[in-house]
Design an enzyme around this catalytic site. Structure first.
Site, PDB file in Angstrom:
ATOM      1  CE1 TYR A   1      -5.017  10.479 -11.671  1.00 53.22           C
ATOM      2  CE2 TYR A   1      -5.307  12.083 -13.426  1.00 53.22           C
ATOM      3  CZ  TYR A   1      -4.745  10.915 -12.960  1.00 53.22           C
ATOM      4  OH  TYR A   1      -3.900  10.181 -13.770  1.00 53.22           O
TER       5      TYR A   1
ATOM      6  CG  ASP B   1      -1.765   1.246   1.354  1.00 50.75           C
ATOM      7  OD1 ASP B   1      -1.600   2.192   0.558  1.00 50.75           O
ATOM      8  OD2 ASP B   1      -2.608   1.289   2.273  1.00 50.75           O
ATOM      9  CB  VAL B   2       2.188   3.388  -2.742  1.00 46.39           C
ATOM     10  CG1 VAL B   2       2.737   2.227  -3.556  1.00 46.39           C
ATOM     11  CG2 VAL B   2       0.889   3.918  -3.336  1.00 46.39           C
TER      12      VAL B   2
ATOM     13  CB  SER C   1      -5.262  15.501 -15.140  1.00 52.20           C
ATOM     14  OG  SER C   1      -6.067  14.838 -16.089  1.00 52.20           O
TER      15      SER C   1
END
Length: 265
Positions: free
Chosen positions: A154, A63-64, A143
């Site tokens: 994001y 889990d980063v 983005s």
């Protein structure tokens, strides 16, 4: 000669899409690869493909967004292969919503996964990379340069990845560590393909780029490979846009196209 011979690379989010394509490409060029994903099954599948082709790789479930897991990830890479040369921060998620609609929990999840992970990976990887130098690569996004509706989390996170990349380049360039990021346009990763299919937008998405198509993950992996090699030895602190020309087109082009359609008999 293999372009990454004797190199050790960590690739996060390597269970599918850009990460998987990059891990496979790095291994094909001689690197020993630590294949990292939140899904052990997907990471192991990538490793199986690399090993079957004669490459060297190990799978790690990480889990980063968790500092202790990132520290263990880096430590295990060095313990397994002896050193670390390439860190590719590719893992990312998104949740749709404006500032009003996006929950605070989703904002935190996006930020931890997309931004804090890059900071943490550098924090623990850099001390092992200073002796030999190396390359830190991160996946940002167009983005992060131009915002999209209902993607505030994001867009903000990918803009932050660009800023983080530049800060890492300034801080660690003197140690021979180059930091760069890639800003892909629309790329046919499994999540993107599912979203385009759900909204019947595959053709529209391809038309957004002057090349008339979306990118394949392997095309982004080719840029990541270049950044990892000595061919990019003087490239540092850059956000490299790989979008088929999408961001080079002004909004006036869309107006022209709409006018042309409206005038058709």
């Amino acid at each position: 000669m293999a372009r990454l011979a004797d190199k050790v690379a960590i690739v996060t989010g390597a269970g599918s899409g850009i990460g998987r394509a990059s891990a496979i490409r790095f291994a094909a060029e001689g690197a020993s690869v630590v294949v990292v994903d939140v899904s052990q099954r997907k990471a192991a599948s990538c490793v199986d493909e690399i090993v079957a082709a004669g490459g060297a790789a190990v799978a790690r479930r990480v889990d980063v967004g968790d500092a202790s897991q990132i520290e263990a990830m880096v430590g295990s890479a060095v313990e397994t292969y002896g050193h670390l040369d390439v860190l590719y921060n590719n893992a990312a998620i998104t949740r749709m919503g404006s500032a009003v609609a996006l929950s605070a929990a989703d904002w935190a999840l996006i930020w931890n996964t997309n931004v804090t992970s890059v900071f943490l990976a550098a924090k623990y990887a850099v001390p092992f990379m200073t002796e030999r130098g190396g390359a830190i690569i991160s996946t940002a996004s167009v983005s992060g340069l131009l915002a999209d509706a209902d993607q505030i989390g994001y867009a903000a996170s990918k803009a932050a990845v660009i800023g983080l990349t530049r800060a890492l380049a300034v801080d660690h360039g003197p140690q021979g560590i180059r930091a760069n990021c890639i800003c892909p346009g629309i790329t046919l990763t499994p999540p993107m393909m599912q979203m385009l299919a759900d909204f019947s937008l595959t053709g529209v998405a391809g038309a957004a780029a002057p090349l008339g198509r979306c990118a394949q993950p392997e095309e982004i992996a080719s840029v990541a490979l270049w950044l990892a090699t000595d061919d990019a030895s003087y490239v540092n602190g850059q956000a490299i846009v790989v979008d088929g020309g999408m961001t080079s087109r002004s909004h006036f082009s869309a107006i022209q196209q709409a006018l042309a359609v409206s005038r058709e008999p």
